[in-house]
Scaffold this motif. Structure first.
Motif, mmCIF file in Angstrom:
data_model
loop_
_atom_site.group_PDB
_atom_site.id
_atom_site.type_symbol
_atom_site.label_atom_id
_atom_site.label_comp_id
_atom_site.label_asym_id
_atom_site.label_seq_id
_atom_site.Cartn_x
_atom_site.Cartn_y
_atom_site.Cartn_z
ATOM 1 N N HIS A 130 0.950 -1.180 -0.156
ATOM 2 C CA HIS A 130 0.097 -0.002 0.061
ATOM 3 C C HIS A 130 0.813 1.238 0.192
ATOM 4 O O HIS A 130 2.068 1.280 0.327
ATOM 5 N N HIS A 131 0.183 2.345 -0.268
ATOM 6 C CA HIS A 131 0.937 3.463 -0.287
ATOM 7 C C HIS A 131 0.990 4.037 0.958
ATOM 8 O O HIS A 131 -0.032 3.881 1.892
ATOM 9 N N MET A 132 1.775 4.947 1.407
ATOM 10 C CA MET A 132 1.985 6.031 2.477
ATOM 11 C C MET A 132 0.815 6.666 2.804
ATOM 12 O O MET A 132 0.178 7.117 1.684
ATOM 13 N N SER A 133 0.318 6.769 3.881
ATOM 14 C CA SER A 133 -1.094 7.547 4.066
ATOM 15 C C SER A 133 -0.979 8.962 4.057
ATOM 16 O O SER A 133 0.289 9.379 4.534
ATOM 17 N N THR A 134 -2.053 9.774 3.766
ATOM 18 C CA THR A 134 -1.856 11.156 3.983
ATOM 19 C C THR A 134 -1.661 11.730 5.356
ATOM 20 O O THR A 134 -1.068 12.636 5.431
ATOM 21 N N ARG A 135 -2.128 10.799 6.153
ATOM 22 C CA ARG A 135 -1.902 11.326 7.669
ATOM 23 C C ARG A 135 -0.191 11.118 8.099
ATOM 24 O O ARG A 135 0.240 12.011 8.723
ATOM 25 N N GLN A 136 0.454 10.036 7.563
ATOM 26 C CA GLN A 136 1.770 9.930 7.683
ATOM 27 C C GLN A 136 2.607 10.879 7.022
ATOM 28 O O GLN A 136 3.443 11.591 7.599
ATOM 29 N N TYR A 137 2.075 11.480 5.817
ATOM 30 C CA TYR A 137 2.742 12.420 5.045
ATOM 31 C C TYR A 137 2.394 13.686 5.950
ATOM 32 O O TYR A 137 3.512 14.502 6.076
ATOM 33 N N ALA A 138 1.480 14.038 6.512
ATOM 34 C CA ALA A 138 1.151 15.362 7.199
ATOM 35 C C ALA A 138 2.095 15.392 8.456
ATOM 36 O O ALA A 138 2.580 16.471 8.789
ATOM 37 N N ARG A 139 1.988 14.237 9.213
ATOM 38 C CA ARG A 139 3.256 14.198 10.316
ATOM 39 C C ARG A 139 4.711 14.449 9.955
ATOM 40 O O ARG A 139 5.243 15.248 10.509
ATOM 41 N N LEU A 140 5.098 13.950 8.793
ATOM 42 C CA LEU A 140 6.287 14.255 8.263
ATOM 43 C C LEU A 140 6.520 15.618 8.135
ATOM 44 O O LEU A 140 7.692 16.143 8.414
ATOM 45 N N VAL A 141 5.719 16.301 7.311
ATOM 46 C CA VAL A 141 5.737 17.680 7.122
ATOM 47 C C VAL A 141 5.794 18.519 8.432
ATOM 48 O O VAL A 141 6.799 19.582 8.260
ATOM 49 N N ASP A 142 5.038 18.154 9.523
ATOM 50 C CA ASP A 142 5.036 18.844 10.746
ATOM 51 C C ASP A 142 6.410 18.755 11.110
ATOM 52 O O ASP A 142 7.019 19.684 11.778
ATOM 53 N N GLU A 143 7.193 17.387 11.163
ATOM 54 C CA GLU A 143 8.461 17.365 11.593
ATOM 55 C C GLU A 143 9.385 18.012 11.023
ATOM 56 O O GLU A 143 10.372 18.842 11.664
ATOM 57 N N TRP A 144 9.213 18.100 9.470
ATOM 58 C CA TRP A 144 10.274 19.077 8.639
ATOM 59 C C TRP A 144 10.251 20.294 9.242
ATOM 60 O O TRP A 144 11.233 21.094 9.347
ATOM 61 N N VAL A 145 9.421 20.985 9.370
ATOM 62 C CA VAL A 145 8.985 22.476 9.509
ATOM 63 C C VAL A 145 9.397 22.839 10.918
ATOM 64 O O VAL A 145 10.098 24.067 11.259
ATOM 65 N N THR A 146 8.984 21.716 11.866
ATOM 66 C CA THR A 146 9.397 22.163 13.329
ATOM 67 C C THR A 146 10.872 21.860 13.258
ATOM 68 O O THR A 146 11.698 22.749 14.276
ATOM 69 N N ALA A 147 11.692 20.927 12.697
ATOM 70 C CA ALA A 147 12.932 20.934 12.795
ATOM 71 C C ALA A 147 13.902 22.201 12.335
ATOM 72 O O ALA A 147 14.951 22.452 12.587
ATOM 73 N N ILE A 148 13.219 23.239 11.572
ATOM 74 C CA ILE A 148 13.947 24.250 11.031
ATOM 75 C C ILE A 148 13.327 25.552 11.771
ATOM 76 O O ILE A 148 13.702 26.814 11.357
ATOM 77 N N GLY A 149 12.757 25.327 12.883
ATOM 78 C CA GLY A 149 12.277 26.457 13.644
ATOM 79 C C GLY A 149 10.835 27.026 13.091
ATOM 80 O O GLY A 149 10.639 28.215 13.548
ATOM 81 N N LEU A 150 9.993 26.453 12.310
ATOM 82 C CA LEU A 150 8.849 27.075 12.075
ATOM 83 C C LEU A 150 7.702 26.697 12.928
ATOM 84 O O LEU A 150 7.867 25.402 13.704
ATOM 85 N N ARG A 151 6.611 27.341 12.951
ATOM 86 C CA ARG A 151 5.560 26.694 13.993
ATOM 87 C C ARG A 151 4.533 25.989 13.024
ATOM 88 O O ARG A 151 4.144 26.458 11.949
ATOM 89 N N ARG A 152 4.581 24.507 13.224
ATOM 90 C CA ARG A 152 3.700 23.792 12.583
ATOM 91 C C ARG A 152 2.150 24.218 12.182
ATOM 92 O O ARG A 152 1.695 23.669 11.456
ATOM 93 N N ALA A 153 1.750 25.116 13.195
ATOM 94 C CA ALA A 153 0.310 25.334 12.854
ATOM 95 C C ALA A 153 0.175 26.205 11.843
ATOM 96 O O ALA A 153 -0.978 26.507 11.161
ATOM 97 N N GLU A 154 1.235 26.985 11.255
ATOM 98 C CA GLU A 154 1.043 27.799 10.222
ATOM 99 C C GLU A 154 1.470 26.988 8.962
ATOM 100 O O GLU A 154 1.464 27.843 8.084
ATOM 101 N N TYR A 155 1.874 25.936 9.000
ATOM 102 C CA TYR A 155 2.494 25.175 7.869
ATOM 103 C C TYR A 155 1.989 23.902 7.719
ATOM 104 O O TYR A 155 1.447 23.245 8.904
ATOM 105 N N GLY A 156 1.833 23.235 6.555
ATOM 106 C CA GLY A 156 1.102 21.786 6.500
ATOM 107 C C GLY A 156 1.350 21.519 5.046
ATOM 108 O O GLY A 156 2.365 22.188 4.053
ATOM 109 N N THR A 157 0.728 20.236 4.699
ATOM 110 C CA THR A 157 1.067 19.712 3.229
ATOM 111 C C THR A 157 0.520 20.634 2.111
ATOM 112 O O THR A 157 1.344 20.541 1.131
ATOM 113 N N HIS A 158 -0.487 21.602 2.343
ATOM 114 C CA HIS A 158 -0.701 22.433 1.408
ATOM 115 C C HIS A 158 0.395 23.699 1.286
ATOM 116 O O HIS A 158 0.408 24.371 0.260
ATOM 117 N N SER A 159 1.218 23.891 2.293
ATOM 118 C CA SER A 159 2.315 24.800 2.037
ATOM 119 C C SER A 159 3.096 24.243 0.988
ATOM 120 O O SER A 159 3.545 24.969 0.333
#
Length: 210
Positions: A130-159
């Motif tokens: 099966h393919h990666m879930s959209t939920r897992q993808y969203a969690r990864l994006v949260d992790e990436w933006v947080t890692a560089i000091g951004l607020r994850r509430a302001e960024y997401g997959t649509h970013s």
């Protein structure tokens, strides 16, 4: 319909948007893109680097991105310079370009990943068929933006979907081109998606000499 302040059943109810940033997620800047790439390269995360790069270049919704198969991106022994997928939301095809850096990160991941052409580029952790879930993808994006000091509430997959489209619009002012790249059926959707307003229109007009 509102609720009475004396309604006991509502006393402990937490609003659905409490502590959340409601509205369009911000696109990334060029500096932020390279910061995330540096983080992923430093951590040796080939899959995530390929996923991030593909998300930026393809401008796809998360539901379409995670379903991409190897055959969609590969021709012979090389990664395509252009690809096309059918959008889940509209049922219509949308094409996108794959720049050289993105092709390189995809090639590195696919070499490690292996698999056949009919398999998904980014498989599920639970079931490799099966393919990666959209939920897992969203969690990864949260992790990436947080890692560089951004607020994850302001960024997401649509970013990630908005990032390159916003850059193209700012560089050209060509809404029709961005509409085609995003796969929108109506240009009004593109205007709303990019947050185009009267200030943008006036700025473009001011830079146009006749």
């Amino acid at each position: 319909m509102g609720y009475s302040q004396y309604d006991s059943s509502m006393q402990s109810r937490v609003p659905w948007n409490a502590d959340k940033t409601v509205g369009t997620k911000r696109p990334l800047t060029q500096k932020q893109i390279w910061a995330i790439r540096f983080f992923l390269d430093r951590e040796g995360r080939l899959r995530d680097r390929a996923l991030f790069d593909l998300a930026i270049d393809s401008k796809l919704r998360g539901c379409d991105l995670v379903k991409i198969r190897i055959a969609d991106l590969v021709s012979g022994d090389a990664v395509r310079t252009r690809a096309m997928v059918i959008q889940q939301k509209t049922g219509r095809p949308v094409q996108f370009e794959l720049t050289s850096d993105v092709r390189a990160s995809l090639f590195a991941w696919l070499e490690r990943r292996g698999g056949s052409l009919d398999q998904h580029v980014f498989p599920s952790r639970i079931n490799r068929t099966h393919h990666m879930s959209t939920r897992q993808y969203a969690r990864l994006v949260d992790e990436w933006v947080t890692a560089i000091g951004l607020r994850r509430a302001e960024y997401g997959t649509h970013s990630l979907r908005r990032t390159k489209a916003s850059m193209i619009y700012k560089a050209t002012g060509n809404l029709r081109a961005v509409q085609i790249l995003l796969g929108h059926t109506k240009i009004e959707n593109t205007v709303r998606y990019l947050g185009v307003d009267i200030e943008d229109a006036l700025t473009l007009a001011e830079h146009t000499d006749i």
